[in-house]
Design a protein around this motif. Structure first.
Motif, mmCIF file in Angstrom:
data_model
loop_
_atom_site.group_PDB
_atom_site.id
_atom_site.type_symbol
_atom_site.label_atom_id
_atom_site.label_comp_id
_atom_site.label_asym_id
_atom_site.label_seq_id
_atom_site.Cartn_x
_atom_site.Cartn_y
_atom_site.Cartn_z
ATOM 1 N N ARG A 35 -11.499 3.408 19.914
ATOM 2 C CA ARG A 35 -10.379 4.098 19.268
ATOM 3 C C ARG A 35 -11.133 5.367 18.373
ATOM 4 O O ARG A 35 -10.553 5.977 17.464
ATOM 5 C CB ARG A 35 -9.460 3.456 18.364
ATOM 6 C CG ARG A 35 -8.682 2.811 19.298
ATOM 7 C CD ARG A 35 -8.200 1.335 18.960
ATOM 8 N NE ARG A 35 -7.274 0.762 19.878
ATOM 9 C CZ ARG A 35 -7.565 0.447 21.143
ATOM 10 N NH1 ARG A 35 -8.880 0.122 21.484
ATOM 11 N NH2 ARG A 35 -6.828 -0.261 21.948
ATOM 12 N N ASP A 36 -12.573 5.518 18.563
ATOM 13 C CA ASP A 36 -13.257 6.607 18.009
ATOM 14 C C ASP A 36 -13.269 6.373 16.324
ATOM 15 O O ASP A 36 -12.922 7.243 15.697
ATOM 16 C CB ASP A 36 -12.604 8.048 18.203
ATOM 17 C CG ASP A 36 -12.933 8.546 19.755
ATOM 18 O OD1 ASP A 36 -13.730 8.184 20.192
ATOM 19 O OD2 ASP A 36 -11.875 9.064 20.199
ATOM 20 N N THR A 137 -12.023 -7.381 1.263
ATOM 21 C CA THR A 137 -12.286 -6.038 0.895
ATOM 22 C C THR A 137 -11.690 -5.171 1.842
ATOM 23 O O THR A 137 -11.276 -4.105 1.654
ATOM 24 C CB THR A 137 -13.180 -5.665 -0.072
ATOM 25 O OG1 THR A 137 -13.869 -6.748 -1.011
ATOM 26 C CG2 THR A 137 -13.549 -4.334 -0.531
ATOM 27 N N LEU A 138 -12.190 -5.140 3.083
ATOM 28 C CA LEU A 138 -12.117 -4.261 4.070
ATOM 29 C C LEU A 138 -10.837 -4.391 4.424
ATOM 30 O O LEU A 138 -9.807 -3.347 4.522
ATOM 31 C CB LEU A 138 -12.804 -4.450 5.287
ATOM 32 C CG LEU A 138 -12.998 -3.851 6.393
ATOM 33 C CD1 LEU A 138 -13.184 -2.198 6.006
ATOM 34 C CD2 LEU A 138 -13.820 -4.268 7.597
ATOM 35 N N LEU A 139 -10.030 -5.443 4.747
ATOM 36 C CA LEU A 139 -8.435 -5.571 4.721
ATOM 37 C C LEU A 139 -7.649 -4.980 3.557
ATOM 38 O O LEU A 139 -6.732 -4.169 3.975
ATOM 39 C CB LEU A 139 -8.079 -7.107 4.921
ATOM 40 C CG LEU A 139 -6.564 -7.361 5.232
ATOM 41 C CD1 LEU A 139 -6.241 -6.608 6.510
ATOM 42 C CD2 LEU A 139 -6.275 -8.791 5.348
ATOM 43 N N THR A 140 -8.290 -5.165 2.443
ATOM 44 C CA THR A 140 -7.506 -4.383 1.538
ATOM 45 C C THR A 140 -7.675 -2.977 1.322
ATOM 46 O O THR A 140 -6.616 -2.026 1.230
ATOM 47 C CB THR A 140 -7.846 -4.824 -0.109
ATOM 48 O OG1 THR A 140 -7.810 -6.312 -0.141
ATOM 49 C CG2 THR A 140 -7.464 -4.152 -1.388
ATOM 50 N N VAL A 141 -8.851 -2.320 1.771
ATOM 51 C CA VAL A 141 -9.035 -0.919 2.010
ATOM 52 C C VAL A 141 -8.093 -0.446 3.219
ATOM 53 O O VAL A 141 -7.311 0.636 3.093
ATOM 54 C CB VAL A 141 -10.378 -0.557 2.238
ATOM 55 C CG1 VAL A 141 -10.523 0.738 2.873
ATOM 56 C CG2 VAL A 141 -11.360 -0.893 1.060
ATOM 57 N N VAL A 142 -8.117 -1.037 4.057
ATOM 58 C CA VAL A 142 -7.076 -0.709 5.359
ATOM 59 C C VAL A 142 -5.795 -0.610 4.758
ATOM 60 O O VAL A 142 -5.077 0.190 5.063
ATOM 61 C CB VAL A 142 -7.248 -1.820 6.569
ATOM 62 C CG1 VAL A 142 -6.237 -1.518 7.587
ATOM 63 C CG2 VAL A 142 -8.479 -1.654 6.933
ATOM 64 N N GLU A 143 -5.263 -1.856 3.963
ATOM 65 C CA GLU A 143 -3.830 -1.596 3.597
ATOM 66 C C GLU A 143 -3.480 -0.419 2.667
ATOM 67 O O GLU A 143 -2.829 0.130 2.533
ATOM 68 C CB GLU A 143 -3.589 -2.961 2.720
ATOM 69 C CG GLU A 143 -3.406 -4.389 3.989
ATOM 70 C CD GLU A 143 -3.463 -5.557 3.137
ATOM 71 O OE1 GLU A 143 -3.674 -5.820 1.679
ATOM 72 O OE2 GLU A 143 -3.470 -6.559 3.899
ATOM 73 N N LEU A 149 -6.946 6.341 8.929
ATOM 74 C CA LEU A 149 -7.878 5.537 9.365
ATOM 75 C C LEU A 149 -9.085 6.376 8.763
ATOM 76 O O LEU A 149 -10.137 5.436 8.564
ATOM 77 C CB LEU A 149 -8.040 5.050 10.654
ATOM 78 C CG LEU A 149 -6.872 4.200 10.973
ATOM 79 C CD1 LEU A 149 -6.904 3.944 12.613
ATOM 80 C CD2 LEU A 149 -6.943 3.056 10.290
ATOM 81 N N PHE A 150 -9.146 7.472 8.906
ATOM 82 C CA PHE A 150 -10.209 8.540 8.096
ATOM 83 C C PHE A 150 -10.698 7.876 6.881
ATOM 84 O O PHE A 150 -11.937 7.705 6.297
ATOM 85 C CB PHE A 150 -9.984 9.626 8.045
ATOM 86 C CG PHE A 150 -9.630 10.406 9.325
ATOM 87 C CD1 PHE A 150 -10.894 10.483 10.175
ATOM 88 C CD2 PHE A 150 -8.508 10.948 9.956
ATOM 89 C CE1 PHE A 150 -10.758 11.047 11.682
ATOM 90 C CE2 PHE A 150 -8.371 11.224 11.277
ATOM 91 C CZ PHE A 150 -9.248 11.508 12.004
ATOM 92 N N GLU A 151 -9.652 7.537 5.886
ATOM 93 C CA GLU A 151 -10.003 6.845 4.535
ATOM 94 C C GLU A 151 -10.890 5.509 4.644
ATOM 95 O O GLU A 151 -11.933 5.143 3.756
ATOM 96 C CB GLU A 151 -8.762 6.773 3.702
ATOM 97 C CG GLU A 151 -8.101 7.704 3.230
ATOM 98 C CD GLU A 151 -9.181 8.660 2.407
ATOM 99 O OE1 GLU A 151 -10.127 8.206 1.524
ATOM 100 O OE2 GLU A 151 -8.871 9.712 2.553
ATOM 101 N N HIS A 155 -14.728 5.244 3.510
ATOM 102 C CA HIS A 155 -15.090 3.815 2.695
ATOM 103 C C HIS A 155 -16.347 3.435 3.201
ATOM 104 O O HIS A 155 -17.287 2.986 2.503
ATOM 105 C CB HIS A 155 -14.112 2.809 2.593
ATOM 106 C CG HIS A 155 -14.242 1.589 1.970
ATOM 107 N ND1 HIS A 155 -14.465 1.416 0.692
ATOM 108 C CD2 HIS A 155 -14.691 0.464 2.477
ATOM 109 C CE1 HIS A 155 -15.067 0.355 0.296
ATOM 110 N NE2 HIS A 155 -14.952 -0.394 1.600
ATOM 111 N N LEU A 156 -16.263 2.954 4.391
ATOM 112 C CA LEU A 156 -17.506 2.298 5.105
ATOM 113 C C LEU A 156 -18.663 3.433 5.052
ATOM 114 O O LEU A 156 -19.886 2.952 4.762
ATOM 115 C CB LEU A 156 -17.085 1.933 6.623
ATOM 116 C CG LEU A 156 -16.215 0.844 6.662
ATOM 117 C CD1 LEU A 156 -15.776 0.766 8.045
ATOM 118 C CD2 LEU A 156 -16.681 -0.414 6.016
#
Length: 178
Positions: A35-36, A137-143, A149-151, A155-156
């Motif tokens: 998914r790039d 934390t990663l799940l929170t960032v996704v939410e 998804l660029f955000e 973040h990563l």
């Protein structure tokens, strides 16, 4: 040779869980790659190597304690997800399950008065606190990214400079760390 104990049996079972986790993280990485989403992919490719190293640290410990070791196949791996959120949720659930497994090993070692086993498991307990926190934390960032998804990728990217590659106190790994 030491008699087989519950702790050693749980450790042998955990080797399978760690190899399965490694395979699951490769599946997640490939899903993100397709998914790039290169930062998410890289995160999970790296996580797969870490899980492999955990399995082989457990192998090394059993070998060093003159316990029998059998390298198992891995369990089922999921390859399809409806969203990044669902994929990360799976990873967080997996880490929470591993935490419970490691806690059970610690309890077994203590109950058997296996102080060497208990000491060995301490590193993994500490590692699981970190693993669950990072995945949470990663799940929170996704939410919070709300579908952007660029955000998540940004973040990563920002966090990449703060990561520590190797834990200097990690138990030795059979065959060496990758």
């Amino acid at each position: 040779m030491a008699k087989t104990r519950k702790f050693a049996e749980l450790l042998q079972t955990q080797i399978r869980h760690e190899f399965t986790a490694a395979q699951q993280y490769i599946a997640l990485a490939v899903w993100f790659d397709a998914r790039d989403l290169p930062r998410l992919a890289k995160r999970f490719y790296r996580q797969a190597i870490e899980e492999r190293n955990h399995a082989l640290a457990m192998v090394r410990y059993l070998l060093d304690r003159d316990e029998p070791v059998a390298i198992p196949g891995s369990g089922e791996v999921r390859n399809d997800f409806s969203s990044v959120h669902e994929a990360i949720e799976l990873a967080l659930t997996q880490e929470r399950t591993v935490t419970a497994d490691i806690e059970a090993m610690a309890k077994a070692a203590r109950a058997e008065e296996d102080y060497l086993g208990e000491q060995f498991v301490h590193w993994f307990l500490k590692e699981q606190v970190e693993e669950v926190a990072q995945m949470s934390t990663l799940l929170t960032v996704v939410e919070r990214a709300g579908g952007n998804l660029f955000e998540v990728e940004n973040h990563l990217f920002r966090e990449a400079g703060t990561e520590v590659e190797d834990a200097p106190d990690m138990p030795p790994v059979a065959g060496g760390k990758l």
